[in-house]
Scaffold this motif. Sequence first.
Motif, PDB file in Angstrom:
ATOM      1  N   CYS A  58       0.848  -1.199   0.000  1.00 58.58           N
ATOM      2  CA  CYS A  58       0.000   0.000   0.000  1.00 58.58           C
ATOM      3  C   CYS A  58       0.883   1.249   0.000  1.00 58.58           C
ATOM      4  O   CYS A  58       1.632   1.480   0.952  1.00 58.58           O
ATOM      5  CB  CYS A  58      -0.890   0.010   1.249  1.00 58.58           C
ATOM      6  SG  CYS A  58      -1.838   1.554   1.387  1.00 58.58           S
ATOM      7  N   ASN A  62      -0.918   2.150   4.832  1.00 56.06           N
ATOM      8  CA  ASN A  62      -2.063   1.955   5.730  1.00 56.06           C
ATOM      9  C   ASN A  62      -1.741   0.876   6.777  1.00 56.06           C
ATOM     10  O   ASN A  62      -1.127  -0.137   6.460  1.00 56.06           O
ATOM     11  CB  ASN A  62      -3.296   1.509   4.928  1.00 56.06           C
ATOM     12  CG  ASN A  62      -4.056   2.694   4.350  1.00 56.06           C
ATOM     13  OD1 ASN A  62      -3.830   3.838   4.732  1.00 56.06           O
ATOM     14  ND2 ASN A  62      -4.965   2.414   3.434  1.00 56.06           N
ATOM     15  N   ILE A  64      -2.756  -1.793   8.155  1.00 59.86           N
ATOM     16  CA  ILE A  64      -3.800  -2.774   7.861  1.00 59.86           C
ATOM     17  C   ILE A  64      -4.027  -3.775   9.005  1.00 59.86           C
ATOM     18  O   ILE A  64      -5.177  -3.961   9.438  1.00 59.86           O
ATOM     19  CB  ILE A  64      -3.475  -3.464   6.516  1.00 59.86           C
ATOM     20  CG1 ILE A  64      -3.515  -2.419   5.391  1.00 59.86           C
ATOM     21  CG2 ILE A  64      -4.435  -4.615   6.233  1.00 59.86           C
ATOM     22  CD1 ILE A  64      -2.796  -2.821   4.124  1.00 59.86           C
ATOM     23  N   THR A  93     -10.563   4.931  -1.850  1.00 61.21           N
ATOM     24  CA  THR A  93      -9.699   3.761  -2.076  1.00 61.21           C
ATOM     25  C   THR A  93     -10.428   2.465  -1.715  1.00 61.21           C
ATOM     26  O   THR A  93     -10.259   1.451  -2.397  1.00 61.21           O
ATOM     27  CB  THR A  93      -8.403   3.873  -1.245  1.00 61.21           C
ATOM     28  OG1 THR A  93      -8.741   4.279   0.081  1.00 61.21           O
ATOM     29  CG2 THR A  93      -7.448   4.871  -1.854  1.00 61.21           C
ATOM     30  N   CYS A  97      -9.731   1.084  -5.162  1.00 64.74           N
ATOM     31  CA  CYS A  97      -8.329   0.693  -5.263  1.00 64.74           C
ATOM     32  C   CYS A  97      -8.225  -0.748  -5.779  1.00 64.74           C
ATOM     33  O   CYS A  97      -8.992  -1.615  -5.357  1.00 64.74           O
ATOM     34  CB  CYS A  97      -7.680   0.788  -3.886  1.00 64.74           C
ATOM     35  SG  CYS A  97      -5.898   0.572  -3.931  1.00 64.74           S
ATOM     36  N   PRO A 100      -3.197  -3.362  -4.278  1.00 65.43           N
ATOM     37  CA  PRO A 100      -1.883  -4.018  -4.304  1.00 65.43           C
ATOM     38  C   PRO A 100      -1.506  -4.615  -2.948  1.00 65.43           C
ATOM     39  O   PRO A 100      -0.696  -5.545  -2.885  1.00 65.43           O
ATOM     40  CB  PRO A 100      -0.924  -2.888  -4.703  1.00 65.43           C
ATOM     41  CG  PRO A 100      -1.673  -1.610  -4.480  1.00 65.43           C
ATOM     42  CD  PRO A 100      -3.123  -1.936  -4.642  1.00 65.43           C
ATOM     43  N   CYS A 101      -2.124  -4.105  -1.866  1.00 66.41           N
ATOM     44  CA  CYS A 101      -1.888  -4.682  -0.535  1.00 66.41           C
ATOM     45  C   CYS A 101      -2.311  -6.146  -0.496  1.00 66.41           C
ATOM     46  O   CYS A 101      -1.673  -6.973   0.160  1.00 66.41           O
ATOM     47  CB  CYS A 101      -2.683  -3.894   0.514  1.00 66.41           C
ATOM     48  SG  CYS A 101      -4.454  -3.839   0.131  1.00 66.41           S
ATOM     49  N   LYS A 118      -9.371  -4.476   1.189  1.00 66.86           N
ATOM     50  CA  LYS A 118     -10.085  -3.336   0.608  1.00 66.86           C
ATOM     51  C   LYS A 118     -11.525  -3.259   1.126  1.00 66.86           C
ATOM     52  O   LYS A 118     -12.036  -2.184   1.421  1.00 66.86           O
ATOM     53  CB  LYS A 118     -10.049  -3.504  -0.908  1.00 66.86           C
ATOM     54  CG  LYS A 118     -10.897  -2.579  -1.687  1.00 66.86           C
ATOM     55  CD  LYS A 118     -10.700  -2.858  -3.162  1.00 66.86           C
ATOM     56  CE  LYS A 118     -11.855  -2.324  -3.963  1.00 66.86           C
ATOM     57  NZ  LYS A 118     -11.664  -2.442  -5.387  1.00 66.86           N
ATOM     58  N   GLU A 121     -11.561  -1.951   4.535  1.00 67.02           N
ATOM     59  CA  GLU A 121     -11.305  -0.497   4.491  1.00 67.02           C
ATOM     60  C   GLU A 121     -12.583   0.289   4.203  1.00 67.02           C
ATOM     61  O   GLU A 121     -12.890   1.278   4.880  1.00 67.02           O
ATOM     62  CB  GLU A 121     -10.251  -0.208   3.419  1.00 67.02           C
ATOM     63  CG  GLU A 121      -9.905   1.263   3.319  1.00 67.02           C
ATOM     64  CD  GLU A 121      -8.732   1.529   2.385  1.00 67.02           C
ATOM     65  OE1 GLU A 121      -8.307   0.611   1.655  1.00 67.02           O
ATOM     66  OE2 GLU A 121      -8.240   2.656   2.384  1.00 67.02           O
ATOM     67  N   VAL A 465      -4.813   5.674  -5.005  1.00 64.77           N
ATOM     68  CA  VAL A 465      -3.999   5.501  -3.796  1.00 64.77           C
ATOM     69  C   VAL A 465      -2.653   6.202  -3.955  1.00 64.77           C
ATOM     70  O   VAL A 465      -2.142   6.831  -3.013  1.00 64.77           O
ATOM     71  CB  VAL A 465      -3.834   4.001  -3.445  1.00 64.77           C
ATOM     72  CG1 VAL A 465      -3.106   3.219  -4.516  1.00 64.77           C
ATOM     73  CG2 VAL A 465      -3.124   3.836  -2.123  1.00 64.77           C
TER      74      VAL A 465
HETATM   75  S1  SF4 Z   1      -6.962  -1.195  -0.820  1.00 59.85           S
HETATM   76 FE1  SF4 Z   1      -5.436   0.290  -1.643  1.00 59.85          FE
HETATM   77  S2  SF4 Z   1      -5.496   2.025  -0.192  1.00 59.85           S
HETATM   78 FE2  SF4 Z   1      -6.515   0.303   0.808  1.00 59.85          FE
HETATM   79  S3  SF4 Z   1      -4.904  -0.663   2.050  1.00 59.85           S
HETATM   80 FE3  SF4 Z   1      -4.949  -1.715   0.045  1.00 59.85          FE
HETATM   81  S4  SF4 Z   1      -3.418  -0.643  -1.250  1.00 59.85           S
HETATM   82 FE4  SF4 Z   1      -3.858   0.680   0.529  1.00 59.85          FE
END
Ligand code: SF4
Length: 502
Positions: A58, A62, A64, A93, A97, A100-101, A118, A121, A465
Amino acid sequence: MPDPNGFLRYDRRLPARRPVPVRIMDWREVYPPAGEELIREQATRCMDCGIPFCHDGCPLGNRIPDWNDLVRTGGWDAAVESLHATNNFPEFTGRLCPAPCEAACVLGLGGQQPVTIKQVEVEIADAAVARGGLRPQPVPAPTGKSVAVVGSGPAGLAAAQQLARAGHAVTVYERDDALGGLLRYGIPDFKLEKRHIDRRLAQLAAEGVRFRTGVDVGVDVTAVHLRAEHDAVLLACGALQGRDTPETPGRALRGVHQAMTHLVAANRVVAAAGEGRPALATLPDGTPIDAAGKHVVIIGGGDTAADCLGVAHRQGAAGVHQLDLYPEPPADRDAARDPWPTWPWVLRSYPAHEEGGARVFAVAVQEFVDDGTGQVRAVRIAEVTVEKVDGRRIVTALPGSEREIPADLVLLAIGFEGTEEQPLLSQLGVTRNGRGAVDARPDWQTDADGVFVAGDMHRGASLIVWAIAEGRAAAAAIHAYLGGAGTLPAPVDPARQPLAAR
Ligand code: SF4
Ligand SMILES: Cc1cc2nc3c(=O)[nH]c(=O)nc-3n(C[C@H](O)[C@H](O)[C@H](O)COP(=O)(O)OP(=O)(O)OC[C@H]3O[C@@H](n4cnc5c(N)ncnc54)[C@H](O)[C@@H]3O)c2cc1C
């Protein structure tokens, strides 16, 4: 203490999308909320591994595992606080988004499905609204310094919020009639309903950010004026120069358009309907543009192409083909090519793909075919192979593979060539590099002292992001340049790239 076995007890699950026959009748978002039980179950799958690679995946860094555990235990207020510590706009996001996390989630190492980061989030972001709204933060005493932000996309807005919260007087200039950049008139409502932008803008306004819409900086107000009025300038003008294909025969036919021309027109109709105003989708010169009853061909395989697909179905297209130059990617990560935790080349299907249309891979358009009146009636395509030789792309058509696909409306979604060449740049003495982007020094300043750059304008067409991360980092640099007290968070530096295998 997080549950180390949660991922063994629960499989990855997402909330069901709204049924296709229902959702293509309106413009509302495709995903309903997950519900507390499901999202707490899914947050339980995060084991809080020793080295959370999702942090590096990310760009915002973040936290997470922290907020996953807070959601697991029902600590919603603390989760809201933790998420906002690193991300100004998680409602954007969390919806948009590509995450990539999740590609970097440690569960992927053992062949498990990643945590639904995501989705967690977006549930936290929506909980923030449900639990008392997006309350403005108290702003400190004014520093007496002022900053102009040009462009109101996620990069400009993130920077504006950070700077206002540090006590600077911030004015955001936007040439469109409404704020939000591509989130407003580029991305359709079925991906992001605009009430999310409006709610956040109200928070920024309450924190002291001033907005000037309908101002094309460099035209309506000169850059010299801007520099005289403000102590620093941030350029966040995006990368809106659409790639074209002028050499393809028939490109000038009626009915062949840039994808953004169609998307902006469609989004403006939806916005007008929300205000109770009837409106027609038209080109800037007033010519109608709409997919209703038409055979639509979309050229390109990314976000923009998928958005055109969803719009075409909602407008009532007779049929849609989406053409991609490259072969169909594999369903699963090829570990030799893209080892964990890098972003893998895999087939990405968006909700719009469930709604219909045919995807055609490994083809290139040879001609837009005239119906005899100057209007497109078909595209002639050939099957192709694509190779990289010395960094250059070589596309070779297979002899005898040509065929026609009927087309009344053709949309070019083949990427962007950087930020637009515009008077603002020459007035500031700022130049575009070979990729059409604007370079930044390590402190985010351009070639012009006191003029900073962030988001797609610096990085080239990218992701929300990254725009937020660059906006936050550029704000930190501007704060330091203005001699502000303390430091602001800077999640990335201008040279930062996504995780990649070397
Ligand atoms: S969804 Fe995108 S903004 Fe949210 S934690 Fe993953 S990479 Fe970061
Ligand atoms: C169709 C489409 C779909 C996308 N979908 C996704 C997605 O699902 N997920 C994702 O992460 N990313 C997506 N993206 C990419 C994402 O929208 C961008 O990366 C992001 O918006 C970039 O933010 P930004 O602030 O740098 O610029 P932008 O959002 O482009 O905003 C730049 C703003 O600057 C304004 N401006 C330019 N010049 C001037 C001037 N001289 N004076 C005043 N204002 C000016 C423009 O009008 C614009 O509003 C999508 C992009 C497109 C085109």
